[in-house]
Write a protein that holds these residues in place. Structure first.
Motif, PDB file in Angstrom:
ATOM      1  N   PRO A  67      44.622  80.241   8.922  1.00 33.95           N
ATOM      2  CA  PRO A  67      45.180  79.522  10.080  1.00 33.95           C
ATOM      3  C   PRO A  67      44.163  78.530  10.658  1.00 33.95           C
ATOM      4  O   PRO A  67      42.973  78.825  10.747  1.00 33.95           O
ATOM      5  N   HIS A  68      44.654  77.366  11.003  1.00 34.50           N
ATOM      6  CA  HIS A  68      43.860  76.328  11.664  1.00 34.50           C
ATOM      7  C   HIS A  68      42.724  75.778  10.802  1.00 34.50           C
ATOM      8  O   HIS A  68      41.779  75.201  11.328  1.00 34.50           O
ATOM      9  N   HIS A  69      42.820  75.981   9.488  1.00 34.06           N
ATOM     10  CA  HIS A  69      41.804  75.417   8.580  1.00 34.06           C
ATOM     11  C   HIS A  69      42.473  74.366   7.701  1.00 34.06           C
ATOM     12  O   HIS A  69      43.439  74.653   7.018  1.00 34.06           O
ATOM     13  N   GLU A  70      41.958  73.163   7.729  1.00 36.70           N
ATOM     14  CA  GLU A  70      42.484  72.073   6.905  1.00 36.70           C
ATOM     15  C   GLU A  70      41.661  72.007   5.623  1.00 36.70           C
ATOM     16  O   GLU A  70      40.446  71.832   5.674  1.00 36.70           O
TER      17      GLU A  70
END
Length: 145
Positions: A67-70
């Protein structure tokens, strides 16, 4: 063996394998349906085509979800289309160059980037894929070379 692989490395490797296996699924399926392919090779090609689809599914399980990691864009997929072009131009390249290179270069290099103790599932997929590539070579070489 390396233990310095990052989550981005794991994601990139899995996505590259998915791209390779998907391309092999598509190209072997195309060859299996082609009237230019020797009749004796069509059923084995269709069988291996589906095995490559299964490999892609296995690799999809190794794509990290954070989550929330590109994840970075992967510019290293050009070799997949280059390999596709080689197979389209000369199907025998599958057994003379593509599969041997996948085993000797790509599987071996990926094994060096992981620690089997830390990433056992990836190591197991590499073992399965390498064994399948060897069996595929044994079966298809006399039919395509």
């Amino acid at each position: 063996m390396s233990t310095s692989a990052t989550i981005d490395d794991l994601e990139r490797d899995a996505r590259r394998w998915i791209a390779v296996e998907t391309m092999l699924f598509e190209e072997l399926g195309r060859l299996a349906r082609s009237s230019d392919t020797p009749v004796a090779a069509r059923t084995p090609l269709a069988t291996w085509c589906h095995r490559h689809a299964w490999h892609a599914e296995l690799w999809a399980t190794r794509v990290p979800v954070v989550p929330h990691h590109e994840f970075a864009t992967d510019d290293g997929l050009g070799f997949v289309e280059e390999t596709r072009t080689l197979i389209v131009d000369d199907p025998s390249v599958l057994v003379t160059m593509v599969l041997p290179s996948l085993v000797a270069d790509h599987v071996a290099a990926h094994r060096q980037r992981i620690d089997r103790r830390v990433d056992g599932p990836t190591a197991r997929i590499l073992d399965l894929v390498a064994a399948d590539y060897a069996a595929e070579l044994d079966e298809l070489s006399p039919l395509l070379a």
